[in-house]
Write a protein that holds these residues in place. Structure first.
Motif, PDB file in Angstrom:
ATOM      1  N   GLY A 254       4.453  -3.143  10.777  1.00  0.00           N
ATOM      2  CA  GLY A 254       3.261  -2.448  10.302  1.00  0.00           C
ATOM      3  C   GLY A 254       3.433  -0.954  10.141  1.00  0.00           C
ATOM      4  O   GLY A 254       3.166  -0.402   9.065  1.00  0.00           O
ATOM      5  N   PRO A 255       3.914  -0.241  11.171  1.00  0.00           N
ATOM      6  CA  PRO A 255       4.097   1.210  11.026  1.00  0.00           C
ATOM      7  C   PRO A 255       5.098   1.582   9.927  1.00  0.00           C
ATOM      8  O   PRO A 255       4.912   2.589   9.235  1.00  0.00           O
TER       9      PRO A 255
ATOM     10  N   GLY B 217       5.315   3.606   2.481  1.00  0.00           N
ATOM     11  CA  GLY B 217       4.610   3.275   1.245  1.00  0.00           C
ATOM     12  C   GLY B 217       5.195   2.026   0.627  1.00  0.00           C
ATOM     13  O   GLY B 217       5.686   2.023  -0.494  1.00  0.00           O
TER      14      GLY B 217
ATOM     15  N   GLY C 123       0.820  -1.204   0.000  1.00  0.00           N
ATOM     16  CA  GLY C 123       0.000   0.000   0.000  1.00  0.00           C
ATOM     17  C   GLY C 123       0.850   1.248   0.000  1.00  0.00           C
ATOM     18  O   GLY C 123       2.053   1.195   0.265  1.00  0.00           O
TER      19      GLY C 123
ATOM     20  N   VAL D  11       3.438   1.395   6.480  1.00  0.00           N
ATOM     21  CA  VAL D  11       2.545   2.536   6.255  1.00  0.00           C
ATOM     22  C   VAL D  11       3.351   3.818   6.037  1.00  0.00           C
ATOM     23  O   VAL D  11       3.050   4.614   5.144  1.00  0.00           O
ATOM     24  N   ASP D  12       4.402   4.021   6.823  1.00  0.00           N
ATOM     25  CA  ASP D  12       5.207   5.252   6.723  1.00  0.00           C
ATOM     26  C   ASP D  12       5.985   5.345   5.420  1.00  0.00           C
ATOM     27  O   ASP D  12       6.181   6.442   4.896  1.00  0.00           O
TER      28      ASP D  12
ATOM     29  N   TRP E  52      -5.039  -5.693   8.901  1.00  0.00           N
ATOM     30  CA  TRP E  52      -4.324  -6.717   9.662  1.00  0.00           C
ATOM     31  C   TRP E  52      -5.216  -7.900  10.009  1.00  0.00           C
ATOM     32  O   TRP E  52      -4.728  -9.016  10.164  1.00  0.00           O
TER      33      TRP E  52
ATOM     34  N   GLY F 207       0.838   6.128   4.210  1.00  0.00           N
ATOM     35  CA  GLY F 207      -0.340   6.460   4.990  1.00  0.00           C
ATOM     36  C   GLY F 207      -1.511   5.508   4.835  1.00  0.00           C
ATOM     37  O   GLY F 207      -2.523   5.653   5.520  1.00  0.00           O
ATOM     38  N   GLN F 208      -1.397   4.525   3.945  1.00  0.00           N
ATOM     39  CA  GLN F 208      -2.504   3.589   3.735  1.00  0.00           C
ATOM     40  C   GLN F 208      -2.491   2.509   4.815  1.00  0.00           C
ATOM     41  O   GLN F 208      -1.546   1.736   4.917  1.00  0.00           O
ATOM     42  N   VAL F 209      -3.537   2.474   5.626  1.00  0.00           N
ATOM     43  CA  VAL F 209      -3.646   1.511   6.713  1.00  0.00           C
ATOM     44  C   VAL F 209      -3.855   0.117   6.118  1.00  0.00           C
ATOM     45  O   VAL F 209      -4.630  -0.058   5.179  1.00  0.00           O
ATOM     46  N   ARG F 210      -3.146  -0.883   6.673  1.00  0.00           N
ATOM     47  CA  ARG F 210      -3.281  -2.257   6.191  1.00  0.00           C
ATOM     48  C   ARG F 210      -4.407  -2.971   6.938  1.00  0.00           C
ATOM     49  O   ARG F 210      -4.742  -2.624   8.068  1.00  0.00           O
TER      50      ARG F 210
END
Length: 196
Positions: free
Chosen positions: A115-116, A122, A67, A119-120, A75, A70-73
């Protein structure tokens, strides 16, 4: 009389232990012999298209971790692909050393630690090639990947080794072991044949 009471007490304790073990398995996870744990875990319901075939579960694995910035996965979707006791492992150079090490994570560890970062930065990962071996309910998938990080436009390739089992209803990921290319280790052509 004391001996009879002790035997009866031991019998009751064994019966209780067996009952706890039998009831500690989630209804939708594969039955496995294990010690009872004080932590109860279950897998969220899976999308049928994700777990009915090897193609589906491998595609879902790549999709769920990929993703933009900033796109939340999702989980819960990722958890639905793995048995609760699954491990995600990475082979790579140790920090400040030329020696190789093995990092072993539970699924929750992976989500909390990586995870972070996904998202951070991309993080996007796509499959380049695949070699699958299957016998009965056992499958081993060597899937060559390419990752791209939007934040710094970097790319990297490597191999995900995915171990799977079919429980008669669906596929489960048992473990995932991966290693990335580095200067001393390049992917051979045999692992770059495109997926058909």
């Amino acid at each position: 009389m004391k001996i009879v009471r002790r035997i009866a007490c031991i019998g009751m304790l064994l019966g209780l232990a067996l009952s706890v073990i039998a009831n500690s398995h989630a209804a939708d996870s594969p039955v496995m012999l294990q010690q009872a744990s004080p932590v109860i875990t279950t897998s969220p319901p899976a999308r049928l298209s994700d777990v009915q075939t090897i193609d589906g579960i491998v595609a879902a694995l790549y999709d769920v971790i990929s993703g933009g910035v900033g796109q939340v996965r999702d989980w819960n979707r990722m958890r639905s692909l793995f048995i609760p006791e699954a491990r995600i492992m990475a082979i790579g150079p140790k920090r400040d050393s030329k020696d190789l090490g093995l990092r072993i994570l539970s699924l929750s560890d992976y989500i909390a630690n990586s995870g972070p970062i996904l998202v951070d930065t991309g993080f996007r990962e796509r499959e380049l090639s695949r070699k699958t071996e299957q016998w009965g309910e056992l499958a081993q998938v060597f899937t060559t990947y390419e990752t791209t990080r939007d934040a710094n436009k970097s790319t990297q390739r490597g191999i995900n080794s995915v171990q799977l089992m079919h429980d008669g209803t669906r596929w489960w990921i048992i473990s995932l072991l991966f290693e990335a290319e580095r200067i001393q280790l390049s992917l051979p052509d045999a692992y770059l044949v495109p997926v058909k």
